[in-house]
Write an enzyme that holds these catalytic residues in place. Structure first.
Site, PDB file in Angstrom:
ATOM      1  N   LYS A   3       2.098   2.086  -5.062  1.00 25.89           N
ATOM      2  CA  LYS A   3       2.714   1.472  -6.257  1.00 25.89           C
ATOM      3  C   LYS A   3       1.903   1.726  -7.513  1.00 25.89           C
ATOM      4  O   LYS A   3       2.449   2.008  -8.573  1.00 25.89           O
ATOM      5  CB  LYS A   3       2.823  -0.056  -6.068  1.00 25.89           C
ATOM      6  CG  LYS A   3       3.727  -0.493  -4.972  1.00 25.89           C
ATOM      7  CD  LYS A   3       3.695  -2.002  -4.809  1.00 25.89           C
ATOM      8  CE  LYS A   3       2.390  -2.540  -4.277  1.00 25.89           C
ATOM      9  NZ  LYS A   3       2.059  -2.161  -2.907  1.00 25.89           N
ATOM     10  N   GLN A  28       2.027  -6.085  -3.160  1.00 22.61           N
ATOM     11  CA  GLN A  28       2.526  -6.202  -1.771  1.00 22.61           C
ATOM     12  C   GLN A  28       3.828  -5.406  -1.615  1.00 22.61           C
ATOM     13  O   GLN A  28       3.963  -4.361  -2.227  1.00 22.61           O
ATOM     14  CB  GLN A  28       2.694  -7.680  -1.363  1.00 22.61           C
ATOM     15  CG  GLN A  28       1.367  -8.415  -1.186  1.00 22.61           C
ATOM     16  CD  GLN A  28       0.744  -8.894  -2.483  1.00 22.61           C
ATOM     17  OE1 GLN A  28       1.381  -9.553  -3.286  1.00 22.61           O
ATOM     18  NE2 GLN A  28      -0.505  -8.574  -2.706  1.00 22.61           N
ATOM     19  N   GLY A  77      -4.595  -4.396  -3.584  1.00 24.92           N
ATOM     20  CA  GLY A  77      -5.594  -3.359  -3.819  1.00 24.92           C
ATOM     21  C   GLY A  77      -4.842  -2.138  -4.301  1.00 24.92           C
ATOM     22  O   GLY A  77      -4.120  -1.512  -3.530  1.00 24.92           O
ATOM     23  N   HIS A  78      -4.932  -1.848  -5.566  1.00 25.09           N
ATOM     24  CA  HIS A  78      -4.115  -0.800  -6.178  1.00 25.09           C
ATOM     25  C   HIS A  78      -4.987   0.356  -6.655  1.00 25.09           C
ATOM     26  O   HIS A  78      -5.887   0.162  -7.462  1.00 25.09           O
ATOM     27  CB  HIS A  78      -3.324  -1.386  -7.362  1.00 25.09           C
ATOM     28  CG  HIS A  78      -2.276  -2.371  -6.923  1.00 25.09           C
ATOM     29  ND1 HIS A  78      -1.528  -3.105  -7.806  1.00 25.09           N
ATOM     30  CD2 HIS A  78      -1.841  -2.705  -5.686  1.00 25.09           C
ATOM     31  CE1 HIS A  78      -0.673  -3.869  -7.120  1.00 25.09           C
ATOM     32  NE2 HIS A  78      -0.853  -3.646  -5.840  1.00 25.09           N
ATOM     33  N   ASP A 115       0.809  -1.228   0.000  1.00 25.97           N
ATOM     34  CA  ASP A 115       0.000   0.000   0.000  1.00 25.97           C
ATOM     35  C   ASP A 115       0.840   1.274   0.000  1.00 25.97           C
ATOM     36  O   ASP A 115       0.433   2.303   0.549  1.00 25.97           O
ATOM     37  CB  ASP A 115      -0.965   0.020   1.206  1.00 25.97           C
ATOM     38  CG  ASP A 115      -1.870  -1.190   1.226  1.00 25.97           C
ATOM     39  OD1 ASP A 115      -2.237  -1.661   0.139  1.00 25.97           O
ATOM     40  OD2 ASP A 115      -2.202  -1.672   2.323  1.00 25.97           O
TER      41      ASP A 115
HETATM   42  P1  GDP Z   1      -0.675   0.318  -3.597  1.00 31.04           P
HETATM   43  O1  GDP Z   1      -1.306  -0.931  -3.127  1.00 31.04           O
HETATM   44  O2  GDP Z   1       0.787   0.376  -3.289  1.00 31.04           O
HETATM   45  O3  GDP Z   1      -0.931   0.610  -5.046  1.00 31.04           O
HETATM   46  O4  GDP Z   1      -1.330   1.505  -2.756  1.00 31.04           O
HETATM   47  P2  GDP Z   1      -2.888   1.648  -2.336  1.00 31.04           P
HETATM   48  O5  GDP Z   1      -3.668   2.019  -3.524  1.00 31.04           O
HETATM   49  O6  GDP Z   1      -3.336   0.463  -1.556  1.00 31.04           O
HETATM   50  O7  GDP Z   1      -2.792   2.831  -1.278  1.00 31.04           O
HETATM   51  C1  GDP Z   1      -2.201   4.046  -1.556  1.00 31.04           C
HETATM   52  C2  GDP Z   1      -3.231   5.154  -1.317  1.00 31.04           C
HETATM   53  O8  GDP Z   1      -2.561   6.392  -1.247  1.00 31.04           O
HETATM   54  C3  GDP Z   1      -4.244   5.309  -2.432  1.00 31.04           C
HETATM   55  O9  GDP Z   1      -5.450   5.735  -1.888  1.00 31.04           O
HETATM   56  C4  GDP Z   1      -3.623   6.378  -3.315  1.00 31.04           C
HETATM   57  O10 GDP Z   1      -4.600   7.096  -4.073  1.00 31.04           O
HETATM   58  C5  GDP Z   1      -3.008   7.268  -2.278  1.00 31.04           C
HETATM   59  N1  GDP Z   1      -1.798   8.013  -2.684  1.00 31.04           N
HETATM   60  C6  GDP Z   1      -0.796   7.618  -3.510  1.00 31.04           C
HETATM   61  N2  GDP Z   1       0.188   8.541  -3.530  1.00 31.04           N
HETATM   62  C7  GDP Z   1      -0.205   9.548  -2.702  1.00 31.04           C
HETATM   63  C8  GDP Z   1       0.407  10.761  -2.267  1.00 31.04           C
HETATM   64  O11 GDP Z   1       1.501  11.115  -2.642  1.00 31.04           O
HETATM   65  N3  GDP Z   1      -0.303  11.523  -1.375  1.00 31.04           N
HETATM   66  C9  GDP Z   1      -1.535  11.157  -0.915  1.00 31.04           C
HETATM   67  N4  GDP Z   1      -2.126  11.966  -0.042  1.00 31.04           N
HETATM   68  N5  GDP Z   1      -2.122  10.015  -1.292  1.00 31.04           N
HETATM   69  C10 GDP Z   1      -1.465   9.211  -2.167  1.00 31.04           C
HETATM   70  P1  IMO Z   2      -0.901  -4.210  -2.177  1.00 28.66           P
HETATM   71  O1  IMO Z   2      -0.450  -4.802  -3.490  1.00 28.66           O
HETATM   72  C1  IMO Z   2      -0.927  -4.594   2.154  1.00 28.66           C
HETATM   73  C2  IMO Z   2      -0.946  -8.655   3.784  1.00 28.66           C
HETATM   74  C3  IMO Z   2      -2.180  -9.110   4.548  1.00 28.66           C
HETATM   75  C4  IMO Z   2      -1.525 -10.053   5.549  1.00 28.66           C
HETATM   76  C5  IMO Z   2      -0.431 -10.721   4.722  1.00 28.66           C
HETATM   77  C6  IMO Z   2      -0.821 -12.058   4.130  1.00 28.66           C
HETATM   78  O2  IMO Z   2      -2.181  -3.485  -2.246  1.00 28.66           O
HETATM   79  O3  IMO Z   2       0.208  -3.460  -1.537  1.00 28.66           O
HETATM   80  P2  IMO Z   2      -2.374 -12.749   2.089  1.00 28.66           P
HETATM   81  O4  IMO Z   2      -3.827 -12.510   1.835  1.00 28.66           O
HETATM   82  O5  IMO Z   2      -1.473 -12.206   1.054  1.00 28.66           O
HETATM   83  O6  IMO Z   2      -2.080 -14.188   2.382  1.00 28.66           O
HETATM   84  O7  IMO Z   2      -2.062 -11.949   3.460  1.00 28.66           O
HETATM   85  O8  IMO Z   2      -0.134  -9.810   3.670  1.00 28.66           O
HETATM   86  N1  IMO Z   2      -1.210  -8.151   2.411  1.00 28.66           N
HETATM   87  C7  IMO Z   2      -1.150  -6.868   2.066  1.00 28.66           C
HETATM   88  N2  IMO Z   2      -0.947  -5.763   2.817  1.00 28.66           N
HETATM   89  N3  IMO Z   2      -1.066  -4.484   0.818  1.00 28.66           N
HETATM   90  C8  IMO Z   2      -1.241  -5.579   0.050  1.00 28.66           C
HETATM   91  O9  IMO Z   2      -1.246  -5.525  -1.290  1.00 28.66           O
HETATM   92  C9  IMO Z   2      -1.324  -6.833   0.674  1.00 28.66           C
HETATM   93  N4  IMO Z   2      -1.513  -8.094   0.224  1.00 28.66           N
HETATM   94  C10 IMO Z   2      -1.425  -8.879   1.299  1.00 28.66           C
HETATM   95  O10 IMO Z   2      -2.840  -8.038   5.176  1.00 28.66           O
HETATM   96  O11 IMO Z   2      -0.900  -9.315   6.555  1.00 28.66           O
HETATM   97 MG    MG Z   3      -2.819  -1.591  -1.801  1.00 29.45          MG
END
Ligand code: GDP
Ligand code: IMO
Ligand code: MG
Length: 427
Positions: A16, A224, A40-41, A13
């Protein structure tokens, strides 16, 4: 542009997808190489929010080829749902492809994952319950189905004769869960074959070869993060794949020689969902502020994310094992209203005073570790509209330059908001 891998450098999270989406603009082929719909991207493009779980975040640009690689595990119903959602948004899916070598998450995998999580009295991982661990277990145990199997009745039948007796015994005797008949599974697989039919890429070898031959740009999208890596993360509190840069070569069909750069995405602080050690975790009002301002709630499960200060000990480790060539630092804007910002530069063992600047891989000692912090002055200014590095407040630049110094690696991208536009490319 060279061929780049985008990976998470913390516990997932990190933002990416935002970085992948941005870089995808100049790429021709985008490959998701590991994980499944545990990811979850989020991409925010022109004020609109898109959430991806399996489909590469490059799909929003017309004319790009987006491959779900062999290293992934795919839950068919989730894939179907994601495709449907994107079609409703009129996103062009003509470039979407799925490797026939990707592994299928079957219903028993999600059932076992759910059972293990719900019934664990000790050692709960806090998984996403998407069947990730059980699917990879069966892949490595050589009793999994690949997407390509769905198109050969003979292969499917032969495989199921091996898999089902074993699986049913396990489901019944170990987990007390329902069993499956061969007819049930053959029927289910017929349905799955139709879900993947428009996308399954049997000629992936020539596809990959042609992109390479023509010097087209390849972007690898990790899911991840390094600290969730099965080999290098906080094992056993990890996912079951290899999010490190090296995963891109085993999970895509390209060897390591096509990769020129590995960009590690990290937040200006750290979050984690699920169980497991987290030395810089803040359980006080500072942690609550980070969660509220940064909207730190899971995309896949909605769970509140645990928050803490930036951890340079794990980050230094991630630079090494992730194979990073530079860092994309995201969410620095979350600190706009903070008077001071801390960075953990070492861990101290409260039992004996031992100081660690290298990440201790024995996670069972982490409960005895406390963070050693250095404190930086905040900038008390809204930076979300800044486009050039030189225009960042001096304290923000000092903070970034200090991180580069500690980590001995350049920060190539600074993200100051979720939108595509809110990005500073730093040379
Ligand atoms: P990922 O799994 O690495 O792709 O990241 P997620 O989508 O799970 O979580 C990142 C969250 O931060 C999302 O809601 C993005 O829209 C938000 N985000 C990404 N870059 C920035 C930033 O520079 N500032 C802020 N405030 N939010 C950001
Ligand atoms: P993105 O790509 C954050 C965590 C779960 C748990 C562990 C194992 O959005 O960054 P799993 O279901 O993979 O067997 O769970 O990994 N986890 C993540 N945490 N971002 C993710 O994906 C994750 N995918 C799995 O919360 O701790
Ligand atoms: Mg994510």
């Amino acid at each position: 542009m060279t061929n780049k891998v985008v990976i998470g450098a913390q516990w997932g999270d990190e933002g990416k997808a935002k970085i992948t989406d941005l870089l995808a603009q100049n790429a021709d082929l985008i490959i998701r190489y590991q994980g499944g719909c545990n990811a979850g991207h989020t991409v925010v493009a022109d004020g609109k929010t898109f959430k991806f779980h399996l489909i590469p975040s490059g799909i929003l640009y017309k004319g790009k080829t987006c491959l779900i690689g062999n290293g992934t595990v795919v839950l068919p119903e989730y894939f179907e749902q994601e495709v449907k959602g994107l079609k409703e948004e009129n996103i062009d899916l003509s470039g979407l492809k799925v490797s026939p070598l990707a592994t299928i998450t079957m219903p028993w995998h999600t059932e076992v994952d759910g059972y293990s999580e719900d019934n664990a009295s000790k050692g709960k991982i806090g998984t996403t319950k998407k069947g990730i661990g059980p699917t990879y277990t069966d892949k490595m145990g050589r009793i999994a189905l690949k997407i390509g199997d769905l198109y050969s009745k003979e292969a499917l039948s032969e495989k199921l004769d091996v898999i089902l007796p074993l699986k049913n015994k396990q489901l019944e005797k170990v987990y007390n869960l329902k069993t499956y008949t061969k007819e049930d599974v053959m029927e289910l697989c017929k349905k799955y074959a139709e879900i993947f039919r428009p996308y399954v890429c049997f000629d992936w070898q020539e596809l990959l070869r042609s992109f390479k031959r023509e010097g087209k740009k390849i972007l690898f999208e990790g899911a991840q993060g390094v600290m969730l890596d099965i080999d290098f993360g906080t094992y056993p509190f990890v996912t079951s794949s290899n999010p490190v840069g090296g995963g891109a070569s085993t999970g895509s069909g390209y060897g390591p020689t096509v990769i020129d750069e590995v960009i590690g995405v990290a937040k200006a602080y750290v979050t984690r969902v699920g169980e497991g050690p987290f030395v810089t975790e803040l359980t006080d009002s500072v942690g609550d502020s980070i969660r509220e301002i940064g909207h730190e709630f899971g995309v896949t499960t909605g769970r509140p994310r645990r928050c803490g200060w930036f951890d340079a000990v794990t980050m230094k480790y991630a630079c090494l094992v992730g194979g990073l060539t530079s860092i994309a630092l995201t969410k620095i804007d979350v600190f706009d209203s903070f008077d001071e910002i801390k960075v953990c530069t070492a861990y101290k063992d409260r039992r004996n005073g031992k100081v660690y600047t290298d990440y201790p891989t024995d996670v069972y000692i982490h409960k005895y570790l406390e963070p050693v912090y250095e404190t930086h002055a905040g900038w008390s200014e809204d930076i979300t509209g800044i486009k050039k590095y030189e225009d960042l407040p001096i304290n923000a630049r000092k903070y970034l330059e200090r991180l580069e110094e500690i980590l001995e690696i350049p920060i190539s991208i600074v993200s100051v908001g979720p939108d595509r536009e809110q990005t500073i490319f730093k040379n």
